[in-house]
Design an enzyme around this catalytic site. Sequence first.
Site, PDB file in Angstrom:
ATOM      1  N   LYS A  55     101.836 -67.538   1.400  1.00 20.42           N
ATOM      2  CA  LYS A  55     102.274 -68.875   0.999  1.00 20.42           C
ATOM      3  C   LYS A  55     103.801 -68.912   0.866  1.00 20.42           C
ATOM      4  O   LYS A  55     104.490 -68.711   1.836  1.00 20.42           O
ATOM      5  CB  LYS A  55     101.558 -69.275  -0.302  1.00 20.42           C
ATOM      6  N   ASP A  70      98.046 -64.392 -11.115  1.00 19.77           N
ATOM      7  CA  ASP A  70      98.312 -64.830  -9.749  1.00 19.77           C
ATOM      8  C   ASP A  70      99.437 -65.862  -9.831  1.00 19.77           C
ATOM      9  O   ASP A  70      99.241 -66.965 -10.337  1.00 19.77           O
ATOM     10  CB  ASP A  70      97.020 -65.429  -9.180  1.00 19.77           C
ATOM     11  N   ARG A 106      99.709 -45.665   6.773  1.00 21.19           N
ATOM     12  CA  ARG A 106      98.711 -46.209   5.838  1.00 21.19           C
ATOM     13  C   ARG A 106      99.096 -45.874   4.391  1.00 21.19           C
ATOM     14  O   ARG A 106      98.714 -46.585   3.457  1.00 21.19           O
ATOM     15  CB  ARG A 106      97.302 -45.704   6.168  1.00 21.19           C
ATOM     16  N   TYR A 153      91.693 -69.120  -7.748  1.00 17.14           N
ATOM     17  CA  TYR A 153      91.452 -69.194  -6.316  1.00 17.14           C
ATOM     18  C   TYR A 153      89.993 -68.815  -6.013  1.00 17.14           C
ATOM     19  O   TYR A 153      89.460 -67.863  -6.582  1.00 17.14           O
ATOM     20  CB  TYR A 153      92.421 -68.230  -5.620  1.00 17.14           C
TER      21      TYR A 153
HETATM   22  C1  LIG Z   1      95.894 -68.351  -0.708  1.00 22.09           C
HETATM   23  C2  LIG Z   1      95.729 -67.882  -2.100  1.00 22.09           C
HETATM   24  C3  LIG Z   1      95.145 -66.633  -2.376  1.00 22.09           C
HETATM   25  C4  LIG Z   1      94.604 -65.731  -1.299  1.00 22.09           C
HETATM   26  O1  LIG Z   1      95.611 -65.261  -0.466  1.00 22.09           O
HETATM   27  P1  LIG Z   1      95.379 -64.870   1.086  1.00 22.09           P
HETATM   28  O2  LIG Z   1      96.734 -64.457   1.523  1.00 22.09           O
HETATM   29  O3  LIG Z   1      94.828 -66.076   1.777  1.00 22.09           O
HETATM   30  O4  LIG Z   1      94.389 -63.747   1.088  1.00 22.09           O
HETATM   31  C5  LIG Z   1      95.067 -66.238  -3.699  1.00 22.09           C
HETATM   32  N1  LIG Z   1      95.515 -67.026  -4.700  1.00 22.09           N
HETATM   33  C6  LIG Z   1      96.067 -68.227  -4.476  1.00 22.09           C
HETATM   34  C7  LIG Z   1      96.545 -69.051  -5.626  1.00 22.09           C
HETATM   35  C8  LIG Z   1      96.195 -68.696  -3.166  1.00 22.09           C
HETATM   36  O5  LIG Z   1      96.720 -69.911  -2.952  1.00 22.09           O
END
Ligand SMILES: *Cc1c(COP(=O)(O)O)cnc(C)c1O
Length: 390
Positions: free
Chosen positions: A208, A183, A58, A111
């Site tokens: 992604k 992000d 962890r 998001y």
């Molecule tokens: C999918 C996504 C998230 C969240 O990520 P998870 O892995 O689903 O928790 C955050 N920001 C963007 C731009 C995303 O496409």
Amino acid sequence: MTKAKGLSTRLIHEAEGAVADASPLVTPIYETTTFLFSSAAEVQAYAEGRSSKFLYTRYENPTLTAVEAKLAAVEGAEAALVLSSGMAATATTLFALLEAGDEVVCSTAVYGGTLHLIQDVLRRFGVRARFVEPASLSDPAAAFTEQTRVLWFESPVNPTLRCVDIAACAKACRSRQVISIMDNTFATPINQQPIALGVDLVMHSGTKYLNGHSDVMAGAVMGPRVLIDRVARARRLFGSVLDPAAGDRLSRGLKTLPVRVARHNQSAQRVAEFLASDRRVMRAYYPGLPCDPDHAIANRQMCGFGGMVTFEVDDGLEGAARVFDRLRVFQRAASLGGVESLCSLPVLTSHFGYTDEQLVQAGVTKGMLRLSVGLEDVDDLIADVDEALG
Ligand SMILES: *Cc1c(COP(=O)(O)O)cnc(C)c1O
């Protein structure tokens, strides 16, 4: 283990470490919750931060440490951390850096999970939130107060793919000692390097493009060691660390990131150009199109325009649904960034439940379809959209 006659527990324990001297090409998956020490002195050295040994998964794990070093390298950051999802990365980072009385300034175009976390959850812990339109973000100083600690934004934004001037945002934050966090999920570190543009921390949904195969949930945050250390302490306490097996899949995905992204860029450009020139399409949204309102900004801060393309058809949601239902190569699913091309309808997914006024503010229309252009043959992809348009 029940002890059979003649079985030596000591020999079994020694056998466990028998191949420790092998030199694998690929970092193994350390599927172990805990790590051995040879003496009290070694434990003490670890406890006092004087050793590179591991204690408990962890806290840290060698498989994850290896993928973190790769992630830091691809974003041009001093350090990186992997977490159990993109949202785990966002939540752990924000809880690590903010306290009651602080204010976070957030772009309105982020998001949905990020928006709700900041608006609903952080607010309950006394963190104030101020939401700013992406168009006003290049002068975020106007929105900052004495209490502003963090700016959170994205570029390109979902689903309009509008771009924000990253260097301008980072500069405004520097001048006010606000931590800028971006992000970078949509662009990927191959197409866009926010840290080089002055941003403090970069966050990714590794689910992604970084993994790229739609088979693992992961998140990451990259930046200077001093900030990453604060997030690491929060990750220990929240337990939001990534599982080592998932870390290995993320690491494998990263090996092909540059080649995948080059292909995503190329194919998305072709699909966008097809859509932009087709009379059945009211509008195509892609920063790589010369007619895109943010083409100039994108050109300055991106070295590829990404795999996401949005377009709009006549007749609102009914028109979009007709095209959506007829697709045969693009598959109908949320998410993005994988090998397989996907299509989603923003008003039924990311922007479901928005009022008409909120949709106008977000620049989202009912006739929009969002494509995550995958790695299939691009002529097949264009033919699919062509047929689906009817
Ligand atoms: C999918 C996504 C998230 C969240 O990520 P998870 O892995 O689903 O928790 C955050 N920001 C963007 C731009 C995303 O496409």
